[in-house]
Design an enzyme around this catalytic site. Structure first.
Site, mmCIF file in Angstrom:
data_model
loop_
_atom_site.group_PDB
_atom_site.id
_atom_site.type_symbol
_atom_site.label_atom_id
_atom_site.label_comp_id
_atom_site.label_asym_id
_atom_site.label_seq_id
_atom_site.Cartn_x
_atom_site.Cartn_y
_atom_site.Cartn_z
ATOM 1 C CG ASP A 53 -0.406 -0.348 2.500
ATOM 2 O OD1 ASP A 53 0.539 -0.325 2.497
ATOM 3 O OD2 ASP A 53 -1.046 0.156 3.552
ATOM 4 C CB SER A 54 4.588 1.728 -0.060
ATOM 5 O OG SER A 54 4.794 0.678 -1.289
ATOM 6 C CG ASP A 92 0.962 -4.052 2.064
ATOM 7 O OD1 ASP A 92 0.484 -4.908 2.863
ATOM 8 O OD2 ASP A 92 1.410 -3.455 1.835
ATOM 9 C CE LYS A 122 3.849 -6.488 4.023
ATOM 10 N NZ LYS A 122 2.473 -4.835 4.724
ATOM 11 C CD GLU A 124 0.666 -1.681 8.015
ATOM 12 O OE1 GLU A 124 0.325 -0.423 8.715
ATOM 13 O OE2 GLU A 124 0.669 -1.200 6.908
ATOM 14 C CD GLU A 191 7.105 -0.011 7.932
ATOM 15 O OE1 GLU A 191 6.916 -0.747 6.952
ATOM 16 O OE2 GLU A 191 8.192 0.485 7.563
HETATM 17 O O1 KIV Z 1 2.993 -1.246 2.281
HETATM 18 C C1 KIV Z 1 5.143 -1.306 1.551
HETATM 19 O O2 KIV Z 1 5.572 -0.541 1.219
HETATM 20 C C2 KIV Z 1 4.744 -1.872 3.054
HETATM 21 C C3 KIV Z 1 6.941 -2.548 3.017
HETATM 22 C C4 KIV Z 1 7.213 -1.339 3.560
HETATM 23 C C5 KIV Z 1 6.949 -3.189 3.912
HETATM 24 O O3 KIV Z 1 4.506 -3.416 3.579
#
Ligand code: KIV
Length: 273
Positions: A53-54, A92, A122, A124, A191
């Site tokens: 989600d980056s 994510d 994924k 969090e 992280e």
């Molecule tokens: O969204 C992302 O890129 C991440 C990584 C930093 C692990 O969760």
């Protein structure tokens, strides 16, 4: 050189990732959000592609990961899936699509798997999202956990500084990692936490632990592709190693093109019909 030069490509699976941890082979993971970049990173031999989600930051220009939607994540993920032949693809689940209740979490995971063709999701967090994690896993969807600095909670933390330096937070993180393993997660991202704690976690759970800003004592490493390629110049945390200066290379190429168009050097006769 591409790892795809041989005709039979062996797809990375959760089973293969577990075998890598068991024999001490480090796991490589990078983010990708679009077809062209995903094709290159897969051909280079990356083990896991994370549709992170980056994307909210590096693709859409938002300050945080919070605004990106499930539909947008599915769009990015399906572009990556069309490109990747070998790597394991994790997506994510975005902020707001799994924390509310476990039914919504399952619905979100199923949409990602069905509509993008990715291999895992994924999420969090630790004990707070245990029910959601278990519900997704009960549908046969592999889940990667994410502990430590969890960017979807940035407004709770207030800063992007190192997490779990205090004993209480470190103990909770260790317990959360064991809980995620007990639930059936296939891997965990850690992280921005102290390297000693990250190693302790990696030694305490049997599943792969992938670090970002978590030192070298874990089972693998992940970076955001645009950061390691030097496209995002303003982001300079200590853990980031830059492997290229793509901003510099692109600025030079764009500048040369603009100069050639203005001077009428481009196109020349051999570039015309
Ligand atoms: O969204 C992302 O890129 C991440 C990584 C930093 C692990 O969760």
């Amino acid at each position: 050189m591409s790892v795809h030069s041989s005709s039979s490509i062996k797809r990375v699976t959760t089973h293969i990732l577990q075998e890598m941890k068991d024999r001490g082979e480090k796991i490589s993971m990078l983010t990708a959000y679009d077809y062209s970049m995903a094709k290159i990173v897969d051909a280079a031999g990356i083990d896991i592609v994370l549709v992170g989600d980056s994307a909210s930051n590096v693709m859409a220009g938002h300050e945080t990961t919070l605004p990106i939607t499930l539909d947008q994540m599915i769009y990015h993920a399906s572009s990556v899936v069309r490109a990747v032949k070998r790597a394991f693809i994790v997506v994510d689940i975005p902020f707001g699509n799994y924390q509310g209740n476990s039914s919504e979490a399952l619905r979100s995971a199923i949409r990602i798997m069905k509509e993008s063709g990715a291999h895992a999701v994924k999420v969090e967090g630790g004990s707070e999202i245990k029910e959601s994690v278990s519900r997704i896993l009960s549908a046969g969807v592999p889940v990667m956990g994410h502990l430590g600095l969890t960017p979807q909670s940035i407004y709770k933390f207030g800063t992007y500084t190192v997490r779990a330096k205090e004993e209480a937070e470190a103990n909770k993180l260790l317990e959360d990692a064991k809980m995620l393993e007990a639930c059936g997660c296939f891997a965990i991202v850690l992280e921005k936490i102290p390297a000693a704690l990250a190693k302790q976690v990696a030694d305490s759970v049997s599943i792969p632990v992938i670090g970002i800003g978590a030192g070298g004592g874990v089972d693998g490493q992940v970076l955001v592709m645009h950061d390691m390629l030097g496209i995002t110049q303003e982001f300079k945390p200590r853990f980031l190693r830059r492997y290229a200066d793509l901003e510099g290379i692109m600025m030079e190429a764009f500048g040369n093109y603009i100069r050639d168009v203005k001077s009428m050097d481009f196109p020349n006769e051999s570039e015309s019909y």
